[in-house]
Structure formats: C-alpha cells, structure tokens
Design a protein around this motif. Sequence first.
Motif, PDB file in Angstrom:
ATOM      1  N   LEU A  29     -22.851 -31.250 -16.217  1.00 10.33           N
ATOM      2  CA  LEU A  29     -24.099 -30.883 -15.566  1.00 10.33           C
ATOM      3  C   LEU A  29     -25.242 -31.755 -16.060  1.00 10.33           C
ATOM      4  N   VAL A  30     -25.296 -32.012 -17.367  1.00 12.05           N
ATOM      5  CA  VAL A  30     -26.329 -32.885 -17.926  1.00 12.05           C
ATOM      6  C   VAL A  30     -26.189 -34.295 -17.353  1.00 12.05           C
ATOM      7  N   ALA A  31     -24.938 -34.773 -17.255  1.00 13.74           N
ATOM      8  CA  ALA A  31     -24.705 -36.104 -16.703  1.00 13.74           C
ATOM      9  C   ALA A  31     -25.129 -36.175 -15.246  1.00 13.74           C
ATOM     10  N   LEU A  32     -24.848 -35.119 -14.469  1.00 13.28           N
ATOM     11  CA  LEU A  32     -25.227 -35.086 -13.057  1.00 13.28           C
ATOM     12  C   LEU A  32     -26.737 -35.131 -12.903  1.00 13.28           C
ATOM     13  N   GLN A  33     -27.431 -34.364 -13.670  1.00 12.06           N
ATOM     14  CA  GLN A  33     -28.893 -34.355 -13.575  1.00 12.06           C
ATOM     15  C   GLN A  33     -29.477 -35.705 -13.959  1.00 12.06           C
ATOM     16  N   ASP A  49     -16.938 -25.008  -7.436  1.00 10.83           N
ATOM     17  CA  ASP A  49     -15.915 -25.884  -6.859  1.00 10.83           C
ATOM     18  C   ASP A  49     -14.528 -25.257  -6.979  1.00 10.83           C
ATOM     19  N   ASP A  50     -13.523 -25.913  -6.397  1.00 13.54           N
ATOM     20  CA  ASP A  50     -12.170 -25.356  -6.334  1.00 13.54           C
ATOM     21  C   ASP A  50     -11.338 -25.648  -7.575  1.00 13.54           C
ATOM     22  N   SER A  51     -11.893 -26.333  -8.560  1.00 15.13           N
ATOM     23  CA  SER A  51     -11.100 -26.689  -9.737  1.00 15.13           C
ATOM     24  C   SER A  51     -10.828 -25.502 -10.641  1.00 15.13           C
ATOM     25  N   GLY A  52     -11.643 -24.459 -10.534  1.00 19.39           N
ATOM     26  CA  GLY A  52     -11.502 -23.303 -11.415  1.00 19.39           C
ATOM     27  C   GLY A  52     -12.195 -23.476 -12.737  1.00 19.39           C
ATOM     28  N   ALA A  53     -12.810 -24.660 -12.946  1.00 14.46           N
ATOM     29  CA  ALA A  53     -13.482 -24.902 -14.222  1.00 14.46           C
ATOM     30  C   ALA A  53     -14.884 -24.327 -14.249  1.00 14.46           C
ATOM     31  N   GLY A  54     -15.426 -23.964 -13.088  1.00 11.04           N
ATOM     32  CA  GLY A  54     -16.750 -23.352 -13.049  1.00 11.04           C
ATOM     33  C   GLY A  54     -17.874 -24.298 -12.727  1.00 11.04           C
ATOM     34  N   HIS A  55     -17.596 -25.465 -12.172  1.00 11.79           N
ATOM     35  CA  HIS A  55     -18.649 -26.408 -11.808  1.00 11.79           C
ATOM     36  C   HIS A  55     -19.499 -25.831 -10.676  1.00 11.79           C
ATOM     37  N   VAL A  56     -20.812 -25.856 -10.867  1.00 11.76           N
ATOM     38  CA  VAL A  56     -21.751 -25.375  -9.856  1.00 11.76           C
ATOM     39  C   VAL A  56     -21.860 -26.407  -8.745  1.00 11.76           C
ATOM     40  N   ALA A 113     -18.733 -32.605 -11.858  1.00 12.26           N
ATOM     41  CA  ALA A 113     -17.501 -33.393 -11.972  1.00 12.26           C
ATOM     42  C   ALA A 113     -17.612 -34.726 -11.243  1.00 12.26           C
ATOM     43  N   ALA A 114     -18.504 -34.800 -10.232  1.00 16.29           N
ATOM     44  CA  ALA A 114     -18.653 -36.029  -9.446  1.00 16.29           C
ATOM     45  C   ALA A 114     -19.583 -37.034 -10.111  1.00 16.29           C
ATOM     46  N   ALA A 115     -20.209 -36.662 -11.248  1.00 11.99           N
ATOM     47  CA  ALA A 115     -21.166 -37.553 -11.898  1.00 11.99           C
ATOM     48  C   ALA A 115     -20.495 -38.619 -12.740  1.00 11.99           C
ATOM     49  N   ARG A 116     -19.202 -38.459 -12.983  1.00 15.21           N
ATOM     50  CA  ARG A 116     -18.491 -39.438 -13.798  1.00 15.21           C
ATOM     51  C   ARG A 116     -17.231 -39.902 -13.079  1.00 15.21           C
ATOM     52  N   ASN A 117     -16.864 -41.157 -13.308  1.00 14.36           N
ATOM     53  CA  ASN A 117     -15.644 -41.683 -12.710  1.00 14.36           C
ATOM     54  C   ASN A 117     -14.449 -41.344 -13.592  1.00 14.36           C
ATOM     55  N   GLY A 144     -14.700 -41.814 -17.246  1.00 12.92           N
ATOM     56  CA  GLY A 144     -15.673 -41.027 -17.995  1.00 12.92           C
ATOM     57  C   GLY A 144     -17.062 -41.622 -17.983  1.00 12.92           C
ATOM     58  N   ASP A 145     -17.264 -42.747 -17.267  1.00 14.80           N
ATOM     59  CA  ASP A 145     -18.580 -43.375 -17.176  1.00 14.80           C
ATOM     60  C   ASP A 145     -19.367 -42.783 -16.014  1.00 14.80           C
ATOM     61  N   SER A 146     -20.694 -42.852 -16.103  1.00 12.79           N
ATOM     62  CA  SER A 146     -21.537 -42.365 -15.014  1.00 12.79           C
ATOM     63  C   SER A 146     -21.318 -43.214 -13.773  1.00 12.79           C
ATOM     64  N   VAL A 147     -21.260 -42.546 -12.611  1.00 16.85           N
ATOM     65  CA  VAL A 147     -21.023 -43.271 -11.363  1.00 16.85           C
ATOM     66  C   VAL A 147     -22.244 -44.121 -11.024  1.00 16.85           C
ATOM     67  N   SER A 148     -22.001 -45.273 -10.401  1.00 13.42           N
ATOM     68  CA  SER A 148     -23.105 -46.164 -10.058  1.00 13.42           C
ATOM     69  C   SER A 148     -23.877 -45.654  -8.851  1.00 13.42           C
ATOM     70  N   VAL A 149     -23.184 -44.982  -7.923  1.00 10.22           N
ATOM     71  CA  VAL A 149     -23.833 -44.415  -6.733  1.00 10.22           C
ATOM     72  C   VAL A 149     -23.297 -43.011  -6.543  1.00 10.22           C
ATOM     73  N   LEU A 150     -24.188 -42.023  -6.595  1.00  7.20           N
ATOM     74  CA  LEU A 150     -23.768 -40.625  -6.478  1.00  7.20           C
ATOM     75  C   LEU A 150     -23.520 -40.229  -5.029  1.00  7.20           C
ATOM     76  N   CYS A 151     -24.322 -40.728  -4.103  1.00  5.79           N
ATOM     77  CA  CYS A 151     -24.239 -40.334  -2.691  1.00  5.79           C
ATOM     78  C   CYS A 151     -23.001 -40.961  -2.040  1.00  5.79           C
ATOM     79  N   PRO A 152     -22.099 -40.154  -1.447  1.00  2.00           N
ATOM     80  CA  PRO A 152     -20.909 -40.718  -0.784  1.00  2.00           C
ATOM     81  C   PRO A 152     -21.257 -41.655   0.356  1.00  2.00           C
ATOM     82  N   GLY A 153     -22.307 -41.338   1.121  1.00  2.00           N
ATOM     83  CA  GLY A 153     -22.707 -42.202   2.228  1.00  2.00           C
ATOM     84  C   GLY A 153     -23.188 -43.560   1.745  1.00  2.00           C
ATOM     85  N   CYS A 154     -24.009 -43.567   0.707  1.00  2.00           N
ATOM     86  CA  CYS A 154     -24.491 -44.838   0.146  1.00  2.00           C
ATOM     87  C   CYS A 154     -23.348 -45.608  -0.504  1.00  2.00           C
ATOM     88  N   ARG A 155     -22.430 -44.860  -1.131  1.00  2.00           N
ATOM     89  CA  ARG A 155     -21.294 -45.510  -1.768  1.00  2.00           C
ATOM     90  C   ARG A 155     -20.404 -46.195  -0.729  1.00  2.00           C
TER      91      ARG A 155
END
Length: 397
Positions: A57-61, A78-85, A102-106, A109-120
């Motif tokens: 969550l910290v990484a996503l923000q 999310d559907d992972s069961g881990a409790g991601h908001v 979970a989508a903030a890291r590849n 384990g590094d931060s993704v360069s582009v978060l938006c799927p459309g921009c990616r």
Amino acid sequence: MEAERGLAGWTDVRCRAGHEFSITALDVVSNPRPFGMDPSQPWCKKCENASWVAECLVALQSVAEAQGVILTVTDGRDDSGAGHVVFAATCPKGHDFTTTGAAARNWRGDSVSVLCPGCREAATFAEGFAKVEAVVRETRATVVKNYRNGTDVKCRRGHPHTFYVDSWEGRRAIRPDFCGACGKLAKFQELSERAKDLGITVLESQWIAASRPHRAVCFVGHEFGLLPNKMKRGCPECPRGMYGGFVPPHDVYYLVSGLDATTGENTVKPGISSGSGYNRLRQHAEDGLSAQHLRILGLPMGTARTLERFVLDGLDREGWLSTRGVEYFPAAALQDVLDLAGEWFTTQPGLSPRPVVVDVSDVYNAVEAPGVLEFVDIDVDTAVVFDSDDTRAELTS
C-alpha cells in the motif's frame, strides 16, 4: 480458500481482526507437508500477509503520487485473499482503472514504471512501432498498412509480413532478419562464397537445405551435388586432398546476358571464373545467356572476387533485385553493371584504364573456346567491351 482439495468438513471461522475464512480440522492437525499448515503460523491468510499488504500500500501511494495518479479507496478486496484494498484510479491522461497495492511492484519487487494499464499499453505500442520503423528503414522494407496493434510490411523483395506490437513474442519478431525467404537467399550467398574458396561454382539457383545436394561444378569441370554441411570433401570425382592444395584463382570477370531458360526473363549475369572462363561461359550459353558484354582475363589473385563484390553491392544500393540466386538481374541493369565495373577499375592502383572498343564481329562466341587470352582494362566513360548496339537490341526485343 483452496476448495479444490476435495476435503470434507469445511468450517467458516473469523479471526480476531474480523477476517472470515474457511478451514478444516485436517488443515490444522496434519503435518505441514504436503498440504497441512504449520500450527505455529496464523490460520488467517490476511493476518499472515498484513505486513506485506501494508508495504504494498505504501509503495502504491508512492508510485501514484510520482506519476500523478489519483487514487480513491473502495470497499472491495482483490481475489488473492491477501487483503489488498481495491482503489479506483485516474491517470493524468484521463484513463480510469482499478488497482491494488499488488500492482505497484513488478515480479522483481521493483516499483512499476507506469501504473496505468492504458498508458503502459500505449508506451509498449509506441516502443513496438518505433522498432518497426527502425527495421523498415534498415532493411528498406515498405509499410503497406498500419493497424492499432500491428503493421503489414513487404520486405525489399516483396515478401509480405505482419509485425505485431501487442505481445512480447510479436515485438521480439521485429528484427532485420524477419524475412525467412530473404534469409534463405543469404544462406545461398554464403554457400556460394564458401564454394568459391574451394574452386567450386554453385549452379543451383536457390538455397535448398544444409543436408540436401546443390548442383555444382568444380574447377576441373566435374558436375556433382554439393552438400552444404559436407563441403570440405569438395568434388567427389577429384582425388582426395586436391582441395588442400592449390586451387586455381578466380582471375576472370565476365558479363553475359540473354533469355534465361530458368526464369524466362531477359537477364544479365555478372560473374567470375578461372583461366579463359570458357567452361562457365559455355554453361551460361546453354542456359540462354549467350551474349558476352565483358570478359576481363588475367586479373591478379583475389581481384576478381573483390570486383564481383563491389558490383553486387553497387547493384544492391541501386535497388536492383536478383531474378534468381544472387547474381542474376533484369536486363535493364546491364549499363549499371558496366558503369560499376568501370568505376572500380579507375580506383585500382596499377590497373591504368584505357578505352577499348570491340566491333560486333569480334565478340567471342560463348560456346567456342577463344584462341587468344588477353587482359582488358576499361574506361568508365568511353569503353565498350564485348558489347554492341546489336546486342542491346536483342535484350530489349
């Protein structure tokens, strides 16, 4: 939970944090392997992953703030069961999407360069199309049509292909050697060059296979099937060891033309041979290429092949495509071949050019062995060597 285990007796439980999940008695009392859990570990997967979810969550923000993405928290998980908001998100370009920590890291384990799927996707497409442009420019291919996720192209020899940019495999296929048909032509050219090192001329007009015989003739005149993956043996009719000794050098450069019996087209064929060149010219005459325009004898060792490469490279730069093999060209390329040969001679030290004009009655017949061997230098502007207006008329008729 993992309902596919097929175990009976599922029990719905709630942990101290209020997370609801299902478990069986067998999960708790069995050995951690192969499918039981370690009793010392939390039963609740959400509690077990709480610290990881918080880190995500910290990484996503952090990523969202850096990329200007606006996050709005929802009640979903999310559907992972881990409790991601699950967050509703909007990127600076106006793309709406949902995301989690979970989508903030590849996968590294590094931060993704582009978060938006459309921009990616847009960035990936742009990278792919830029690669297409580079390959098209490098290979002199032609773009036929563009699509949202791909491009139809034709290689410089007209073979159709489609490049796709919406998959890793598709982008990987965008490379200079994309054309398989042209790749076979390159293999055939390599085969021809290797054969020339052994004093062998390949008579085949195209690449067949590394394990299949190609029609060839050795410098003695024996015709045989040359296997590309067994070239060291050379001609089977010549004594063993002959190719480990002296091979007559290519010291003849020639230019012939006529109606090619293989393709049915008026064709110009520049090439090299040894001695008088009689055997090779006889073979060309049998194939329909009986008109001789140029025959230069007694060239110093290695010079004929250098001249041949210079002319072929020049024809390639001029955009001439072979009609078969790598040394047969449309009849219209005749003057360019003569000009390129003359250009090469004017730059060679020790080969001073002089104009030589030969009457049509003096043109050697390709099927008759000449009685006199002579060395001919040519002038790039004025020389007409073994050529005539009658011969040109034959080509254009």
